[in-house]
Design an enzyme around this catalytic site. Sequence first.
Site, mmCIF file in Angstrom:
data_model
loop_
_atom_site.group_PDB
_atom_site.id
_atom_site.type_symbol
_atom_site.label_atom_id
_atom_site.label_comp_id
_atom_site.label_asym_id
_atom_site.label_seq_id
_atom_site.Cartn_x
_atom_site.Cartn_y
_atom_site.Cartn_z
ATOM 1 N N SER A 22 -8.299 0.071 3.100
ATOM 2 C CA SER A 22 -8.794 -0.126 4.339
ATOM 3 C C SER A 22 -9.471 1.116 5.153
ATOM 4 C CB SER A 22 -7.771 -0.950 5.253
ATOM 5 O OG SER A 22 -8.227 -1.361 6.485
ATOM 6 N N HIS A 23 -8.817 1.169 6.456
ATOM 7 C CA HIS A 23 -9.074 2.326 7.424
ATOM 8 C C HIS A 23 -8.289 3.585 7.156
ATOM 9 C CE1 HIS A 23 -5.888 0.188 9.082
ATOM 10 N NE2 HIS A 23 -5.648 1.184 9.899
ATOM 11 N N ARG A 39 0.787 -1.180 -0.006
ATOM 12 C CA ARG A 39 -0.100 -0.003 0.076
ATOM 13 C C ARG A 39 0.950 1.552 0.037
ATOM 14 N NH1 ARG A 39 -0.648 1.561 5.496
ATOM 15 N NH2 ARG A 39 -0.207 -0.131 6.937
ATOM 16 N N HIS A 95 -10.686 -6.618 14.250
ATOM 17 C CA HIS A 95 -10.722 -7.857 13.271
ATOM 18 C C HIS A 95 -11.312 -8.917 14.085
ATOM 19 C CE1 HIS A 95 -8.461 -6.443 9.906
ATOM 20 N NE2 HIS A 95 -7.796 -5.698 10.603
ATOM 21 N N LYS A 153 -4.792 -6.456 -0.603
ATOM 22 C CA LYS A 153 -4.396 -7.530 -0.014
ATOM 23 C C LYS A 153 -4.666 -8.665 -0.688
ATOM 24 C CE LYS A 153 -6.663 -5.149 4.067
ATOM 25 N NZ LYS A 153 -7.761 -5.078 4.986
ATOM 26 N N ASP A 176 -14.952 -0.387 9.199
ATOM 27 C CA ASP A 176 -14.250 0.664 8.655
ATOM 28 C C ASP A 176 -14.097 0.533 7.070
ATOM 29 O OD1 ASP A 176 -13.172 -2.053 7.924
ATOM 30 O OD2 ASP A 176 -11.069 -1.646 8.171
ATOM 31 N N ASP A 216 -13.696 -4.947 7.147
ATOM 32 C CA ASP A 216 -13.082 -6.290 7.856
ATOM 33 C C ASP A 216 -13.043 -6.079 9.282
ATOM 34 O OD1 ASP A 216 -10.923 -4.738 7.601
ATOM 35 O OD2 ASP A 216 -9.466 -6.176 6.633
ATOM 36 N N ARG A 217 -13.258 -4.887 9.911
ATOM 37 C CA ARG A 217 -13.132 -4.455 11.237
ATOM 38 C C ARG A 217 -14.468 -3.878 11.675
ATOM 39 N NH1 ARG A 217 -8.149 -1.360 12.976
ATOM 40 N NH2 ARG A 217 -8.918 0.420 11.710
ATOM 41 N N ASP A 223 -13.304 -0.918 4.431
ATOM 42 C CA ASP A 223 -13.602 -2.055 3.690
ATOM 43 C C ASP A 223 -13.970 -3.157 4.506
ATOM 44 O OD1 ASP A 223 -11.243 -2.543 5.255
ATOM 45 O OD2 ASP A 223 -10.414 -4.045 3.873
#
Length: 467
Positions: free
Chosen positions: A106-107, A18, A329, A116, A242, A246-247, A244
Amino acid sequence: MAFAHGFDSTSLREYDIRGIVGKTLHPRDAYAIGRTFGSMVARGGGRTVAVGYDGRLSSPELEAALVGGAVASGVEVLRVGLGPTPMLYFASTVLDADGAIMVTGSHNPPDHNGFKMILAGQPFFGPRIRELGDLAARGDVVPERAGSVRDVDIRQAYVARLAQDWDGGARRLKIVWDNGNGAAGEVLAKLVRQIPGEHTILNGAIDGRFPAHHPDPTIPRNLAQLIATVRDTGADIGIAFDGDADRIGVVDDRGEILWSDQLLVLLARDVLRARPGSTVIADVKASQVLFGEVGMAGGQPLMWRSGHSPIKSRMVETGAPLAGEMSGHFFFADRWFGFDDALYAAVRVLGMLARMETTLSAAREALPRMVSTPELRFDCPDARKFLVIEDVAARLAEEGADMSTIDGVRVNSADGWWLLRASNTQAMLVARAESATQEGLERLKAALTAQLERAGVAAPDFAGEGH
């Protein structure tokens, strides 16, 4: 056509690739990832790579370049489209893809983005990411040949599978959701129609500028709108994602934050009723209360390294049905696939709450009360951060300290514990401390500060308390 590509030195991280779009990350990097990862899949005997992307403004262009690189390596790209990262994980599983890549920041801030990856059903991180960088730099890829692209709309199947594990009966909860303008928006809108209750969705539109607030539910200020809405509407719970999805972040019926380790205690009790004696994994930043409560609930608590990739790998090794991190997560291998999915975690949390005979706030207040620092992150050069940890660990070992070195150093004493570890994703050190009393916490902070000073590092600002 000859191929070779060098990535910016800051972009190859421990768990992903990233950077800042237009500065350290460009479409040509995305093409190189597709070309090299596609070659790794092909050399392993694989033929298919699933690809998805989040709602950031740069994601469509990066995804197109990524797909182009993968196709040039001769693989078939299963193009899943816009959605949350766990939907791509789900697609990879049910479509039996040989590899998968998610374009997501992501965040992180709006001008960041990244990738990822999964290879042969396993997290692709650490040495494998470095290997990808080395292969790209050498141009060590399969000969160019035309692959193919197939669009796959997995959204309805994903939502149906999420809803399949609803186990809260017919009880109608009052729920506030904060999508944070993240990639879950369309999926979330479909999911709430499958779960009994009164649903309010905040910031449901996918907008990569994140106009409402930063898409990180682990930072209290980002939950302000959710907390206010829960209190104003008298909701049973508030749930945030978040960027995407995943959290997850959760607030109770009083609008108080339920920290991830507290939430994991409640979920562990629920899972252990059906699977007594099972292992439950948490990262080194989690409260000691969690490990004690898992043991009292009949489980086997296991402390492990922070990071979604190490946690997922350890779950496979131990057969653990549940794991969680302080970063939000949560991983279910109980009825689910073992990957981190905030939407699935939400379904399980809501099912648990619907079956509870008390409120979520009462369950939170019944947990042992501790005082702790927040997670403290402070600058330390990448070239030095691990050396600092080695220095501190060696000194503590000489002193005969009671400590764990699974991930940095976590030191136990009569007052509680303190943690110092190197971030795997940033040029930072991470610290935390927890005690049963404020006086004990002060002594722990003093001990941590002393170790940092002896290592030549300025102590962090301890202002503000955690939970």
